[in-house]
Structures are given as C-alpha cells and as structure tokens.
Design a protein around this motif. Structure first.
Motif, PDB file in Angstrom:
ATOM      1  N   LEU A 111      -4.355  -2.922 -10.901  1.00 30.69           N
ATOM      2  CA  LEU A 111      -3.986  -1.511 -10.112  1.00 30.69           C
ATOM      3  C   LEU A 111      -2.392  -1.832 -10.331  1.00 30.69           C
ATOM      4  CD1 LEU A 111      -4.102   0.829  -8.930  1.00 30.69           C
ATOM      5  CD2 LEU A 111      -4.260  -0.662  -6.581  1.00 30.69           C
ATOM      6  N   VAL A 112      -1.831  -3.199 -10.063  1.00 27.15           N
ATOM      7  CA  VAL A 112      -0.153  -2.907 -10.070  1.00 27.15           C
ATOM      8  C   VAL A 112       0.099  -3.167 -11.986  1.00 27.15           C
ATOM      9  CG1 VAL A 112       1.724  -4.367 -10.040  1.00 27.15           C
ATOM     10  CG2 VAL A 112       0.291  -4.230  -8.462  1.00 27.15           C
ATOM     11  N   ALA A 142      -3.964  -3.923  -0.068  1.00 25.49           N
ATOM     12  CA  ALA A 142      -4.119  -2.584  -1.084  1.00 25.49           C
ATOM     13  C   ALA A 142      -4.367  -2.213  -1.921  1.00 25.49           C
ATOM     14  CB  ALA A 142      -2.141  -2.945  -2.294  1.00 25.49           C
ATOM     15  N   SER A 143      -6.026  -3.905  -1.987  1.00 25.46           N
ATOM     16  CA  SER A 143      -6.709  -4.081  -2.521  1.00 25.46           C
ATOM     17  C   SER A 143      -8.169  -3.824  -2.374  1.00 25.46           C
ATOM     18  CB  SER A 143      -6.947  -5.981  -3.373  1.00 25.46           C
ATOM     19  OG  SER A 143      -5.315  -5.950  -3.453  1.00 25.46           O
ATOM     20  N   LYS A 172     -11.247   9.552  -7.436  1.00 24.32           N
ATOM     21  CA  LYS A 172     -12.230  10.545  -7.140  1.00 24.32           C
ATOM     22  C   LYS A 172     -13.036  10.421  -6.309  1.00 24.32           C
ATOM     23  CE  LYS A 172     -15.212  14.502  -8.372  1.00 24.32           C
ATOM     24  NZ  LYS A 172     -16.424  14.722  -9.899  1.00 24.32           N
ATOM     25  N   TYR A 173     -13.676   9.379  -6.352  1.00 22.87           N
ATOM     26  CA  TYR A 173     -14.697   8.278  -5.370  1.00 22.87           C
ATOM     27  C   TYR A 173     -14.505   6.824  -4.853  1.00 22.87           C
ATOM     28  CZ  TYR A 173     -17.522  12.783  -5.824  1.00 22.87           C
ATOM     29  OH  TYR A 173     -18.237  13.978  -6.370  1.00 22.87           O
ATOM     30  N   THR A 174     -13.985   6.381  -6.232  1.00 23.94           N
ATOM     31  CA  THR A 174     -13.861   5.005  -5.883  1.00 23.94           C
ATOM     32  C   THR A 174     -13.261   4.526  -6.617  1.00 23.94           C
ATOM     33  OG1 THR A 174     -15.169   4.186  -8.061  1.00 23.94           O
ATOM     34  CG2 THR A 174     -16.728   4.465  -6.105  1.00 23.94           C
ATOM     35  N   PHE A 175     -13.105   3.120  -6.477  1.00 26.25           N
ATOM     36  CA  PHE A 175     -11.607   2.391  -7.005  1.00 26.25           C
ATOM     37  C   PHE A 175     -11.846   2.709  -8.488  1.00 26.25           C
ATOM     38  CE2 PHE A 175     -10.068  -2.587  -8.364  1.00 26.25           C
ATOM     39  CZ  PHE A 175      -8.874  -2.424  -8.173  1.00 26.25           C
ATOM     40  N   ALA A 222       0.581  -1.482   0.214  1.00 25.29           N
ATOM     41  CA  ALA A 222       0.134  -0.345   0.161  1.00 25.29           C
ATOM     42  C   ALA A 222       0.646   0.422   0.019  1.00 25.29           C
ATOM     43  CB  ALA A 222      -0.652   0.132   1.237  1.00 25.29           C
ATOM     44  N   LEU A 223       1.941   1.209   0.386  1.00 31.70           N
ATOM     45  CA  LEU A 223       2.647   2.698   0.838  1.00 31.70           C
ATOM     46  C   LEU A 223       3.649   2.841  -0.472  1.00 31.70           C
ATOM     47  CD1 LEU A 223       3.675   4.770   2.945  1.00 31.70           C
ATOM     48  CD2 LEU A 223       5.632   2.927   4.038  1.00 31.70           C
ATOM     49  N   PHE A 224       4.386   1.639  -0.806  1.00 32.42           N
ATOM     50  CA  PHE A 224       5.222   1.953  -1.782  1.00 32.42           C
ATOM     51  C   PHE A 224       4.401   1.946  -3.372  1.00 32.42           C
ATOM     52  CE2 PHE A 224       7.658   0.473   1.553  1.00 32.42           C
ATOM     53  CZ  PHE A 224       9.204   1.501   1.583  1.00 32.42           C
ATOM     54  N   VAL A 225       2.987   1.001  -3.795  1.00 38.08           N
ATOM     55  CA  VAL A 225       2.589   0.718  -4.810  1.00 38.08           C
ATOM     56  C   VAL A 225       1.582   1.890  -4.728  1.00 38.08           C
ATOM     57  CG1 VAL A 225       1.755  -1.225  -6.194  1.00 38.08           C
ATOM     58  CG2 VAL A 225       3.816  -1.458  -4.841  1.00 38.08           C
ATOM     59  N   VAL A 226       0.701   1.323  -4.049  1.00 34.79           N
ATOM     60  CA  VAL A 226      -0.832   2.371  -4.303  1.00 34.79           C
ATOM     61  C   VAL A 226      -0.877   3.844  -3.507  1.00 34.79           C
ATOM     62  CG1 VAL A 226      -1.590   0.150  -4.940  1.00 34.79           C
ATOM     63  CG2 VAL A 226      -1.632   0.892  -2.534  1.00 34.79           C
TER      64      VAL A 226
END
Length: 609
Positions: free
Chosen positions: A523-524, A363-364, A104-107, A91-95
């Motif tokens: 995402l990745v 992160a997902s 803006k609002y959602t994934f 979560a910290l280094f990728v996303v």
C-alpha cells in the motif's frame, strides 16, 4: 473461578442483543445491492463513520485484553494502547484519502486500481481472509470469557452464541447494520468506561493486609479432568473450594490504610509510592497431572508503572537501553548493549518488534480499510479518521485507570485475565457489571461482524468475481456474501474454542504483525514509489504473509501456549529467537517489493498522493 450469573445480567444482555438484531433486520430491507451490502452504499455520515471506526477498533482485545494485561502486569499492558493509538497516525496521513480515491469495496480494489492484475487481487484477497480470521480469534476468545460470568455457560457455549448472532447480523444487512452497531457500541463503551473510571478515582486506593490475601494458591488438574484447589475438590458446595479473587495493595505511602477520592494524576502518583501485590504463575506436569501455582509477589508501585513485569517484556526493566557495570553512574555510549545476555537482547527485539507491528498494523487491517468506502468522498474519509482518533485516544487513556483499578480491586480471576474489566465493574455493584458486560459483548459482536464483512467481501468480490471470473448479478453477489459469512463464522467459532486460554490482547499483537507484514509495504509503495510493479506487489503480499505466519507458528510462545509444551521444551523447539515477527517480516515485505519491481522493470501509470 466459579461465577454465578444474575437475572439482571441476563436481562440486560438480552436487551442489548435484541436491539442489535433489531437494527440488522431493520436495515436488511434497505440492503439490496452489492454496494449496500459490502460498503453501505458509501452513504454513511463522516461522524457516524468516525465513531464506528472506534467501535471497530475498540475490540475485545482493547477492552478485555488490555485491561487484563494492565491489571496483572501494570504498565506493560498500556504499551499496547500506545501502539494501537500511534498506528492511526499512519492511517490518517498515509492511507485515508488515497484509499477512498482508489477503491470501491475491498483492499484489493485499491492495490489493483492501476494494474487490473488477477495476481494482485488473488494475493490481496487471501491476505484479507487470513488477517481477518487471525483477528477473529481474540474476539471470539473474549466472547467466551464474557459468557461464563454473565450467563453461567461454558466458554464453548459463549463462542457458539456469539458466532450465531454475528452471522445473523452480517447475513441480514451487511455493512449498514454493522456500521450502526459499531456506532452505538463505540459510544456506549466510551461513555460507561468514563463512568467506571470516575468511580475508580472516587473510591481511591485501599490496603488489604489480611493473611489470606497474601497466601499462595494451587490448582491441580487430575488425569480425568477433576480439579483440586489447595488440596480441596473444586466447586461451590460444602466441602469444596474455589480460587480466591485477588488484587490489592499491601502498603500506601505514609502508612495510610486508604486514601479517599483522588484526581487522575494524584492516583498515579500515590500508586507509584505504594506496594502492589502481583501474582507469578508456575506450571508443572507430572504423571499426567497438571499443577498450577500462583504466588503473591509484593512489588513497588514504581516498578508496576514501568515496563518489564509481563513475561512478554521480560528483561526490559534491567538497564532498558544499556548494560554497563554497577559502578557506572551514567551510561556511556560505548556500553550500549555491551555485555547484554542473549535473552535480554531477544527480549528487547521482541518488544521493538511488537511496537513496530502495532504502529504499522492499524493501516493494514482489512475491516478498518473497508470502512473508508462507506463514506461519500475523500474529505469525509479524513474527517472520519480524525473523529476515530479522538474517540480511541480518550478510551485508551481510560484503559490505564481501568486496568490499575482492577489490579487493586480484589476481584481479579487468576485463571482469566480477560475478565478483569467486567469483574472490576462488579465490585461497584451488579447493575454496572451487567451493563459493562453487555457492552463488552456488543463490542465483540460489532468487531466480529466487521471482520466477517471484510472476509466475505474478499471471497465474493476478489476471489470469485475478479480471480475466478464468475459472472454474478448484484443479487447473486449479496447471496454469495451471506454464504461466505456463514462459513467464516463457523471457522471463527472453532478457533475461538481452540485458543480459549490465551489473552485477547496478546493474540491481537500477532494479528497486527501479519497485517502489517502482508499489506502495508504494498500500500505504501504503491502510493509513493513510481517504479512499483504488479509483480512486486503480489510478491510482497505473499512473502510478508507467509513469513510472518511461519515465524509465529515456529515461535516459543506458540509452542508453549498453543501446542501445549512446557517453557523449557518450547525454548528448545522454537526455530526463531523471539515471538513477534514484525521487526523482520515488515522490512522483508518492503525489500521484496523493491527487488521484484526492479527486476520486472515496470512503472506505475500515475502516483497518487
């Protein structure tokens, strides 16, 4: 076990709920736009958001489920803590910063920022809904477990109460009130867990070698639902019996009976040299009567502090990384996995699959991802993540002592591992029990409200507005979000009742697997592979989502713990070799995205690093 509620518990519980609802109604007056409702207008301070991250993440599974697993099986439960914390590295280094920049609002906003594809929005919206609902199950199960000893109500009543309170929170002020509820409960959870840990260390370890403590216990449930404990009708009146609370040491090093206060490392070292009584569980059904027998199992402390005691990780203690002959003093490379029984191999693959899902799942998770939209900029998103990691890390270290403290406290409820931490607090007095239970309840409220906000955002912003192209004003979007929150809340209530007998931490492992399989590959690859296409993203989400769900639904654990089959029947009916799907379905999501993207010959407009 039968738990008798106290007036103090009811009062403290009422105060916490009143404060929570008061915050919601206070912020409701300031929540007018869709941006405010779904993302708090991007105006949350990074420190508040960081602690709120911890509040979101330290759910019923973390506090109730993990502590319960450690209390019943030892180190195995702590493996969940390690996996949950390690996931924040991704979560910290990728996303963190890219997600804030893209959405803006959602994934779905982030995934679709460069494609404007209805297919991506549909896939991401459905994934958000499914993962949110899956993650809601353990939270509601935890809520029902808390209400029983706190207020004396049945599990079902507790789940309904939580559902009603959470829907009120979300339907009033949305993400604003949810964030501050998370901030307060995250702070209180870490503070009082620290106090409870200090009290455990101050009390030290003590031997209980009484005959009653080491005798088996049996519960028989007749066809008509009546229960008998060790042959006596179940109840708290004269002529009735209840299951004894358990959890004790049978030996301390040097023949001591108690240690007195211990430091953290001294506590672990002493426990390692002690003997702990764990409890094995056996169930059988004959002529419609279900018999459950719990048998004490004296176990060395060294074994308790190694993986392999839980049925989830069976076989891990036997030659953890190799199988060789007994005469081999050292493992040889050629003996790696050689001669391993099939069940051992699958047990290890199941363990590796769970660890991969926990690492990739953070992160997902939709309710974690949308929190990046509540701060002003990318720097604030990164700082929030750092604060969240620090807070969560401190808490997870304490879960080891909370679980081990419960294991030796003499207060464990054999029928409900989720109650281990609150009952541990009760061994120090009614006041601490009332406060810890109320904080745990607020933990459930906060996490459930965050999940419902994520789900309602997916329904309104992704499915209705973007996919179905409904024209809605800001006011109509907020109204639709509130209606969606009510519907999702009802679904959560039903599922919380259906899954009431399962450990919350175990259920979360499944939720992480589904989230990592469906969301992480897209995402990745969107961020780091130029040839990613909209068709590749859409296909990867659907393949990851449905393959992980299908794997879980066809696993032996599901046949046994959800469908109600016996262990032997479940092993025969299971269509997959182990229960955790991540080891197969996460790579499958990546592979699907790569293959489909290459076949559709598209390129991204820009790569965001």
């Amino acid at each position: 076990m039968i738990h008798n509620p106290s007036y103090l518990s009811v009062i403290v519980f009422g105060v916490f709920v009143a404060i929570t609802l008061g915050l919601s109604f206070y912020f409701a007056a300031k929540t007018k736009s869709a941006s405010s409702y779904f993302a708090a207008g991007g105006q949350i301070h990074w420190f508040v958001n960081g602690v709120a991250f911890a509040g979101d993440y330290l759910s019923a599974a973390s506090f109730l489920g993990i502590c319960g697993m450690i209390a019943f099986f030892g180190y195995d439960g702590f493996l969940y803590s390690i996996g949950f914390l390690a996931g924040w590295v991704v979560a910290l280094f990728v996303v963190a910063e890219p997600l804030k920049r893209l959405g803006k609002y959602t994934f779905a906003d982030a995934l679709n920022s460069q494609f404007q594809s209805r297919g991506i929005t549909l896939a991401a919206g459905i994934s958000t809904l499914v993962v949110s609902v899956f993650y809601l199950i353990p939270q509601m199960v935890g809520a029902g477990s808390l209400i029983k000893p706190l207020l004396g109500f049945p599990h079902e009543v507790g789940v309904v109460m939580v559902g009603i309170v959470v829907v009120l929170i979300v339907a009033t002020a949305g993400m604003v009130s949810t964030t501050y509820v998370q901030f307060i409960k995250g702070s209180l959870l870490v503070l009082f867990s620290g106090i409870l840990t200090a009290m455990i260390l101050n009390r030290g370890l003590k031997v209980d070698d009484g005959e009653t403590a080491n005798s088996p216990q049996t519960m028989v449930v007749k066809k008509d639902g009546t229960k008998f404990i060790n042959g006596t009708p179940h109840g708290s009146n004269v002529g009735q019996a209840d299951l004894r609370p358990v959890g004790h040491l049978s030996k301390l090093p040097g023949g001591k009976l108690e240690t007195g206060p211990l430091g953290p490392f001294e506590y672990l070292a002493t426990l390692q040299q002690s003997e702990v009584v764990l409890w094995s569980k056996k169930e059988s059904v004959e002529n419609g009567e279900k018999t459950t027998t719990w048998t004490p199992q004296p176990t060395s402390g060294a074994k308790v502090l190694r993986p392999g005691n839980s049925p989830l990780f069976k076989g891990l203690q036997k030659d953890l990384f190799f199988v060789g002959s007994a005469s081999e003093p050292e493992p040889k490379p050629s003996s790696l996995f050689m001669g391993m029984r099939k069940d051992q191999l699958f047990a290890r693959l199941d363990f590796l699959s769970l660890m991969l899902a926990l690492f990739c799942g953070t992160a997902s998770l939709p309710h974690i991802l949308i929190r990046y939209y509540t701060v002003k900029n990318q720097a604030a998103a990164r700082l929030s993540t750092v604060v969240g990691i620090g807070t969560i890390g401190v808490f997870y270290v304490m879960t080891l002592f909370l679980g081990l403290g419960a294991m030796t406290s003499g207060t464990l409820d054999l029928t409900d591992s989720n109650m281990s931490a609150p009952l541990l607090a009760k061994s120090f007095g009614e006041t601490l029990f009332a406060v810890i239970s109320a904080i745990a309840f607020t933990t459930v409220l906060g996490t459930v409200s965050g999940l419902i906000v994520a789900a309602s955002g997916a329904v309104v912003h992704d499915l209705l507005s973007s996919v179905l192209r409904w024209e809605m004003s800001d006011h109509e979007k907020v109204k639709a979000g509130k209606i969606a929150a009510v519907v999702v809340g009802i679904i959560a209530i039903v599922l919380g009742i259906l899954f009431k007998d399962m450990n919350a931490g175990f259920l979360v492992g499944w939720a992480f697997s589904v989230a990592a399989s469906a969301n992480l590959p897209s995402l990745v690859m969107l961020l780091f592979w130029k040839r990613t296409t909209k068709q590749g993203i859409t296909a990867a989400i659907f393949v990851g989502l449905f393959s992980s769900l299908g794997w879980i639904l066809l696993s032996a654990d599901t046949f046994q713990k959800v469908y109600g089959y016996t262990v032997a029947q479940s092993a025969t009916l299971a269509c997959v070799p182990f229960s955790q799907p991540g080891l197969v379905t996460i790579p499958l999501g990546f592979l699907t995205l790569v293959v489909v993207s290459l076949l559709t010959h598209g390129t991204k407009k820009e790569v965001v690093h």
